[in-house]
Design an enzyme around this catalytic site. Structure first.
Site, PDB file in Angstrom:
ATOM      1  N   THR A  41       0.821  -1.213   0.000  1.00  0.00           N
ATOM      2  CA  THR A  41       0.000   0.000   0.000  1.00  0.00           C
ATOM      3  C   THR A  41       0.855   1.262   0.000  1.00  0.00           C
ATOM      4  OG1 THR A  41      -1.495   1.286   1.424  1.00  0.00           O
ATOM      5  CG2 THR A  41      -0.145  -0.338   2.523  1.00  0.00           C
ATOM      6  N   ASP A  42       0.294   2.337  -0.521  1.00  0.00           N
ATOM      7  CA  ASP A  42       1.014   3.628  -0.474  1.00  0.00           C
ATOM      8  C   ASP A  42       1.152   4.147   0.962  1.00  0.00           C
ATOM      9  OD1 ASP A  42      -1.640   4.360  -0.011  1.00  0.00           O
ATOM     10  OD2 ASP A  42      -1.766   5.786  -1.666  1.00  0.00           O
ATOM     11  N   GLU A  43       0.372   3.559   1.896  1.00  0.00           N
ATOM     12  CA  GLU A  43       0.416   4.064   3.278  1.00  0.00           C
ATOM     13  C   GLU A  43       1.764   3.815   3.948  1.00  0.00           C
ATOM     14  OE1 GLU A  43      -2.942   3.544   5.785  1.00  0.00           O
ATOM     15  OE2 GLU A  43      -4.368   3.726   4.143  1.00  0.00           O
ATOM     16  N   TYR A  62      -1.887  -0.142  11.153  1.00  0.00           N
ATOM     17  CA  TYR A  62      -2.054  -0.857   9.869  1.00  0.00           C
ATOM     18  C   TYR A  62      -0.840  -0.639   8.968  1.00  0.00           C
ATOM     19  CZ  TYR A  62      -3.403  -1.390   4.968  1.00  0.00           C
ATOM     20  OH  TYR A  62      -3.406  -1.721   3.630  1.00  0.00           O
ATOM     21  N   ALA A 118       2.101   0.416   9.700  1.00  0.00           N
ATOM     22  CA  ALA A 118       3.339  -0.126  10.289  1.00  0.00           C
ATOM     23  C   ALA A 118       3.433  -1.631  10.012  1.00  0.00           C
ATOM     24  CB  ALA A 118       3.369   0.146  11.792  1.00  0.00           C
ATOM     25  N   LYS A 164       2.009  -3.278   7.483  1.00  0.00           N
ATOM     26  CA  LYS A 164       2.258  -3.500   6.047  1.00  0.00           C
ATOM     27  C   LYS A 164       3.712  -3.187   5.701  1.00  0.00           C
ATOM     28  CE  LYS A 164      -0.342  -4.476   3.192  1.00  0.00           C
ATOM     29  NZ  LYS A 164      -0.751  -5.823   2.669  1.00  0.00           N
ATOM     30  N   LYS A 197     -15.330   0.915   4.520  1.00  0.00           N
ATOM     31  CA  LYS A 197     -14.447   1.865   3.855  1.00  0.00           C
ATOM     32  C   LYS A 197     -15.292   3.001   3.277  1.00  0.00           C
ATOM     33  CE  LYS A 197     -11.149  -1.129   4.705  1.00  0.00           C
ATOM     34  NZ  LYS A 197     -10.851  -2.274   3.889  1.00  0.00           N
ATOM     35  N   ARG A 234      -7.132  11.485  -0.719  1.00  0.00           N
ATOM     36  CA  ARG A 234      -6.765  10.131  -1.120  1.00  0.00           C
ATOM     37  C   ARG A 234      -6.723  10.099  -2.648  1.00  0.00           C
ATOM     38  NH1 ARG A 234      -5.583  10.390   3.347  1.00  0.00           N
ATOM     39  NH2 ARG A 234      -6.009   8.998   5.108  1.00  0.00           N
TER      40      ARG A 234
HETATM   41  P1  NAD Z   1     -10.170  -6.928   2.515  1.00  0.00           P
HETATM   42  O1  NAD Z   1     -10.172  -6.596   3.966  1.00  0.00           O
HETATM   43  O2  NAD Z   1     -11.362  -6.626   1.683  1.00  0.00           O
HETATM   44  O3  NAD Z   1      -9.872  -8.494   2.317  1.00  0.00           O
HETATM   45  C1  NAD Z   1      -8.917  -9.168   3.076  1.00  0.00           C
HETATM   46  C2  NAD Z   1      -9.124 -10.663   2.872  1.00  0.00           C
HETATM   47  O4  NAD Z   1      -8.089 -11.348   3.604  1.00  0.00           O
HETATM   48  C3  NAD Z   1     -10.454 -11.185   3.399  1.00  0.00           C
HETATM   49  O5  NAD Z   1     -11.035 -12.057   2.473  1.00  0.00           O
HETATM   50  C4  NAD Z   1     -10.081 -11.923   4.681  1.00  0.00           C
HETATM   51  O6  NAD Z   1     -10.953 -12.991   4.986  1.00  0.00           O
HETATM   52  C5  NAD Z   1      -8.683 -12.409   4.340  1.00  0.00           C
HETATM   53  N1  NAD Z   1      -7.854 -12.672   5.519  1.00  0.00           N
HETATM   54  C6  NAD Z   1      -7.674 -11.877   6.610  1.00  0.00           C
HETATM   55  N2  NAD Z   1      -6.843 -12.463   7.492  1.00  0.00           N
HETATM   56  C7  NAD Z   1      -6.465 -13.642   6.933  1.00  0.00           C
HETATM   57  C8  NAD Z   1      -5.606 -14.686   7.352  1.00  0.00           C
HETATM   58  N3  NAD Z   1      -4.969 -14.653   8.519  1.00  0.00           N
HETATM   59  N4  NAD Z   1      -5.433 -15.753   6.533  1.00  0.00           N
HETATM   60  C9  NAD Z   1      -6.089 -15.814   5.339  1.00  0.00           C
HETATM   61  N5  NAD Z   1      -6.922 -14.866   4.910  1.00  0.00           N
HETATM   62  C10 NAD Z   1      -7.108 -13.782   5.688  1.00  0.00           C
HETATM   63  O7  NAD Z   1      -8.863  -6.237   1.934  1.00  0.00           O
HETATM   64  P2  NAD Z   1      -8.629  -5.526   0.507  1.00  0.00           P
HETATM   65  O8  NAD Z   1      -9.099  -4.130   0.599  1.00  0.00           O
HETATM   66  O9  NAD Z   1      -9.117  -6.423  -0.555  1.00  0.00           O
HETATM   67  O10 NAD Z   1      -7.032  -5.475   0.499  1.00  0.00           O
HETATM   68  C11 NAD Z   1      -6.284  -6.597  -0.004  1.00  0.00           C
HETATM   69  C12 NAD Z   1      -4.812  -6.281   0.115  1.00  0.00           C
HETATM   70  O11 NAD Z   1      -4.501  -5.113  -0.628  1.00  0.00           O
HETATM   71  C13 NAD Z   1      -4.349  -5.996   1.557  1.00  0.00           C
HETATM   72  O12 NAD Z   1      -3.091  -6.585   1.736  1.00  0.00           O
HETATM   73  C14 NAD Z   1      -4.256  -4.472   1.614  1.00  0.00           C
HETATM   74  O13 NAD Z   1      -3.261  -4.084   2.534  1.00  0.00           O
HETATM   75  C15 NAD Z   1      -3.842  -4.158   0.192  1.00  0.00           C
HETATM   76  N6  NAD Z   1      -4.254  -2.837  -0.325  1.00  0.00           N
HETATM   77  C16 NAD Z   1      -5.561  -2.435  -0.228  1.00  0.00           C
HETATM   78  C17 NAD Z   1      -5.943  -1.213  -0.784  1.00  0.00           C
HETATM   79  C18 NAD Z   1      -7.372  -0.744  -0.734  1.00  0.00           C
HETATM   80  O14 NAD Z   1      -7.658   0.384  -1.136  1.00  0.00           O
HETATM   81  N7  NAD Z   1      -8.331  -1.559  -0.291  1.00  0.00           N
HETATM   82  C19 NAD Z   1      -4.995  -0.404  -1.418  1.00  0.00           C
HETATM   83  C20 NAD Z   1      -3.654  -0.844  -1.463  1.00  0.00           C
HETATM   84  C21 NAD Z   1      -3.314  -2.073  -0.934  1.00  0.00           C
HETATM   85  O1  DAU Z   2      -4.125   4.061   0.510  1.00  0.00           O
HETATM   86  C1  DAU Z   2      -4.363   2.695   0.455  1.00  0.00           C
HETATM   87  C2  DAU Z   2      -5.207   2.278   1.652  1.00  0.00           C
HETATM   88  O2  DAU Z   2      -6.522   2.777   1.406  1.00  0.00           O
HETATM   89  C3  DAU Z   2      -5.221   0.776   1.868  1.00  0.00           C
HETATM   90  O3  DAU Z   2      -3.928   0.339   2.188  1.00  0.00           O
HETATM   91  C4  DAU Z   2      -6.199   0.410   2.995  1.00  0.00           C
HETATM   92  O4  DAU Z   2      -6.284  -1.001   3.116  1.00  0.00           O
HETATM   93  C5  DAU Z   2      -7.568   0.962   2.643  1.00  0.00           C
HETATM   94  O5  DAU Z   2      -8.476   0.698   3.685  1.00  0.00           O
HETATM   95  C6  DAU Z   2      -7.485   2.470   2.388  1.00  0.00           C
HETATM   96  O6  DAU Z   2      -7.172   3.177   3.615  1.00  0.00           O
HETATM   97  P1  DAU Z   2      -7.890   4.568   4.010  1.00  0.00           P
HETATM   98  O7  DAU Z   2      -7.802   4.739   5.465  1.00  0.00           O
HETATM   99  O8  DAU Z   2      -7.413   5.672   3.122  1.00  0.00           O
HETATM  100  O9  DAU Z   2      -9.400   4.214   3.530  1.00  0.00           O
HETATM  101  P2  DAU Z   2     -10.833   4.498   4.219  1.00  0.00           P
HETATM  102  O10 DAU Z   2     -11.853   4.149   3.196  1.00  0.00           O
HETATM  103  O11 DAU Z   2     -10.926   3.893   5.567  1.00  0.00           O
HETATM  104  O12 DAU Z   2     -10.821   6.084   4.395  1.00  0.00           O
HETATM  105  C7  DAU Z   2     -10.649   6.942   3.290  1.00  0.00           C
HETATM  106  C8  DAU Z   2     -10.655   8.353   3.816  1.00  0.00           C
HETATM  107  O13 DAU Z   2     -11.977   8.696   4.251  1.00  0.00           O
HETATM  108  C9  DAU Z   2      -9.749   8.580   5.017  1.00  0.00           C
HETATM  109  O14 DAU Z   2      -9.164   9.859   4.923  1.00  0.00           O
HETATM  110  C10 DAU Z   2     -10.699   8.509   6.211  1.00  0.00           C
HETATM  111  C11 DAU Z   2     -11.997   9.032   5.655  1.00  0.00           C
HETATM  112  N1  DAU Z   2     -13.248   8.464   6.216  1.00  0.00           N
HETATM  113  C12 DAU Z   2     -13.360   7.101   6.262  1.00  0.00           C
HETATM  114  C13 DAU Z   2     -14.500   6.512   6.772  1.00  0.00           C
HETATM  115  C14 DAU Z   2     -14.626   5.016   6.863  1.00  0.00           C
HETATM  116  C15 DAU Z   2     -14.285   9.285   6.622  1.00  0.00           C
HETATM  117  O15 DAU Z   2     -14.171  10.526   6.533  1.00  0.00           O
HETATM  118  N2  DAU Z   2     -15.426   8.710   7.109  1.00  0.00           N
HETATM  119  C16 DAU Z   2     -15.577   7.356   7.216  1.00  0.00           C
HETATM  120  O16 DAU Z   2     -16.645   6.896   7.721  1.00  0.00           O
END
Ligand code: NAD
Ligand code: DAU
Length: 379
Positions: A140-142, A165, A167, A169, A204, A229
């Protein structure tokens, strides 16, 4: 035939990834390993699991016995590790779970792969690796921390994670690097910005806002709503991972992002406007509204779907101000560019949610309501 171990594919991005890969390549086999936590839903990939090209195994990436058994059973070419605890807010509540899943789980996969993929040792004691293998970490970019109003994250930006989170990753990325440096393991890492699209869990921002509008609830915006974001349609992320696996160099990191920076408040207002517009143009969508107000014309009204639903709530602790990816490297070296503009992607996403309310109901049962009440009642 290429064989993949794809972890976390019952979640948001992993499920989109296996659907994309199964549609694109006929001659592949995918073994999904997923623990089915609150974020995983077998229903999301039920149609993909045919027992031949796609097999499902329920289990923990941290379970060494299970992962070793899978490596014994299948001649994996690729491990693509999506499995993670992925929500920043949850990591603030329970950091240790993130350490266990994201760090120890990744290291467990790396080590099982190391054991299975080494065929011998060279004169210096370095492992000789099987041909045609790759361990890919979905990061992730985080990991780069938070930006001010200017600048972009490149692959050489110093790592500066700020939430539990990020930290976790970052630590996982460092273990992947350690296996590459120490054992010369063929690895790659993608660091992507915020994804959006179908099957996104409604904790999210974007799917939560859509769900709350449908339910006639207020729309919680953290702090002043000016955090930024960089949003990318999920299929573009899947295409980037496919490219990195097949054309990217082992040992490399690739940033993935679409130069689509938006303040959270803009996202929320755009979502409100788009739902209202879609419901005006396609009155049949109004049936999904759980808050049904009948207008003077006798029709279900959408007049109440407006900015007055927005509520500014207590900010996230340590809330990162701005993320913005510079994707020059993956564009220059692999020819990747995002194909879905935000204007198109957000409409596709909202329509998907309006048409898949059963999926939302299935994934957000009692546990979701308990989470929502705990997280938002005291904000
Ligand atoms: P998500 O939370 O939707 O899905 C996570 C999946 O992992 C779920 O199906 C869960 O059941 C499974 N899981 C959790 N713990 C597990 C374990 N111990 N063993 C096996 N499976 C397990 O997550 P996502 O948003 O699809 O993100 C997927 C990956 O991409 C993550 O590694 C996240 O850090 C990374 N990522 C997410 C975003 C984003 O915007 N969502 C952006 C950049 C990177
Ligand atoms: O940047 C990549 C990351 O993006 C991934 O690594 C993470 O897995 C993914 O969850 C996401 O993280 P964010 O914290 O950016 O996503 P989230 O959707 O939780 O929040 C997006 C922004 O919106 C953030 O600035 C917090 C804000 N927010 C979020 C929620 C859930 C709100 O203002 N209200 C809300 O209820």
């Amino acid at each position: 035939m290429e064989t993949y171990l794809v972890t976390g594919a019952a979640g948001f991005i992993g499920s989109n990834f296996i659907k994309y890969m199964l549609a694109k390549y006929q001659d592949i086999k995918i073994v999904v390993l997923d623990l089915l936590t609150y974020a995983g839903n077998l229903g999301t990939i039920a149609e993909d699991i045919d027992g031949k090209r796609c097999v499902f195994v329920k289990g923990d990436i941290g379970d060494r016995v299970l992962v070793d058994r899978l490596f014994d059973e299948y001649p994996f070419n690729y491990v693509v590790n999506f499995a993670a605890e992925s929500h920043v807010d949850r990591s603030i509540e329970n950091p240790q779970l993130f350490l266990v899943t994201n760090i120890l789980g990744t290291q467990n996969l790396l080590d099982a792969a190391r054991k299975a993929w080494i065929t011998g040792k060279d004169d210096s004691g370095y492992p000789i690796w099987r041909e045609g293998i790759r361990f890919h970490q979905v990061s992730t970019d985080e990991v780069y921390g938070s930006l001010g109003s200017e600048g972009y994250f490149t692959e050489t930006t110093p790592l500066d994670p700020r939430s539990p989170y990020s930290a976790s990753k970052t630590s996982a990325d460092l273990f992947v690097k350690a296996y590459a440096d120490t054992y010369k393991m063929p690895v790659s890492i993608t660091r992507c910005s915020n994804n959006y699209g179908p099957y996104h869990f409604p904790e999210k921002l974007i799917p939560l806002i859509i769900k709350n509008i449908i339910e006639g609830k207020s729309l919680p915006v953290y702090g002043n709503g000016k955090n930024v974001r960089d949003w990318l349609y999920v299929e573009d992320h899947c295409k980037a991972i496919d490219l990195v696996l097949h054309k990217g160099c082992a040992g490399e990191i690739y940033n993935v992002g679409g130069h689509n920076e938006k303040q959270n408040i803009e996202i929320v207002k755009l979502t409100i406007q788009t739902i209202r517009r879609l419901m005006t143009e396609h009155p049949e969508y109004r049936k999904v509204l759980k808050k049904q107000v009948i207008g003077t014309d006798g029709q279900i009204s959408v007049d109440w779907i407006n900015d007055s639903l927005i509520t500014f709530v207590k900010d996230r602790l340590g809330h990162d101000q701005r993320y913005a990816i510079d994707p020059t490297k993956i564009t220059r070296e692999l020819g990747w560019t995002p194909e879905t503009t935000f204007e198109v992607g957000i409409v596709k996403t909202i329509r998907w949610y309006l048409e898949h309310q059963q999926w939302v109901e299935d994934i957000t049962g009692g546990e979701y309501m308990k989470y929502y009440e705990k997280m938002y009642d005291n904000r």
